[in-house]
Scaffold this active site. Sequence first.
Site, short mmCIF file in Angstrom:
data_model
loop_
_atom_site.label_atom_id
_atom_site.label_comp_id
_atom_site.label_asym_id
_atom_site.label_seq_id
_atom_site.Cartn_x
_atom_site.Cartn_y
_atom_site.Cartn_z
CG ASP A 47 -1.73 1.26 1.34
OD1 ASP A 47 -2.82 1.28 0.76
OD2 ASP A 47 -1.28 2.23 1.98
CE1 TYR A 52 0.29 7.94 3.03
CE2 TYR A 52 0.81 5.78 2.16
CZ TYR A 52 -0.01 6.62 2.90
OH TYR A 52 -1.13 6.10 3.50
CE LYS A 237 7.37 3.32 8.39
NZ LYS A 237 8.83 3.05 8.53
#
Length: 279
Positions: A47, A52, A237
């Site tokens: 994702d 980002y 993450k």
Amino acid sequence: MERRPFGPVPREIAVIGQGTWYIDDAHRPTAVATLRRGLDLGMTHIDTGEMYGDAETVVGEAIAERREEVFLVSKVLPSNATRAGTVAACERSLARLRTDRLDCYLLHWPGPHPLEDTFAGFERLREQGKILSWGVSNFDVPDLDAAWKAGGEGRIACNQVLYHLQERAIEHAVLPWCEEHGIATVAYSPFGHGSFPGPDTSGYRVLGEIASSHGATARQVALRFLVRRPSLLTIPKASSPEHVADNAAAAALQPTEAELARIDAAFPLGSRPRRLPML
């Protein structure tokens, strides 16, 4: 790696995937190696998002020559989500990711533009083969009702939401709504945002005791709790190949109902907030 349905998408997705928020802050070779190690371990759901920073370019490098393995998701910022703006934003993301398609494209949170326009952009992209499915992120129940009306039955693949042990607001209404409508719920920031329980807390002690009985870690136990229902997936993450391997191992845990109940009691749901929390 366990796989699960992803809403109406005709493909099962890794229950534990890989998030990329702030991944561009890391040493780039390490970030690329981490994502590739995750792919090796079956964490093929990656994702990212146009918000980002350079994360999409890092992902593009990591998945080069491995694109067919990946279920690739990105997001359009609400400020860009007009009909034409959605298409243009997706094309920019595709260029950064060095691919010709996204497996799913999300509206990052409810914004100023009519959902009908955003979803028309999604449908145009889908017809062109640039996205294979679409969904939403940070949508509360009223937003989901509006999205269902605007998009039509069977169109919304997922709702990506904040969900960790100390923030379980989605369990009140959002998760049941998504389950009722056949939409996947994807948990982001499953360890909180720098707020995972410390070792001197009672909650951590519960996680640690359960982890010891399974030869696991407290974080693995937490991660497995967050995907205990069939409609749930998560995208932690990782900062290193070792960290991503630790996340991947959570998928194999099989906590008992009694252990799940202990975690539930240690991190109580709390009252329903007026607004759905998000980061």
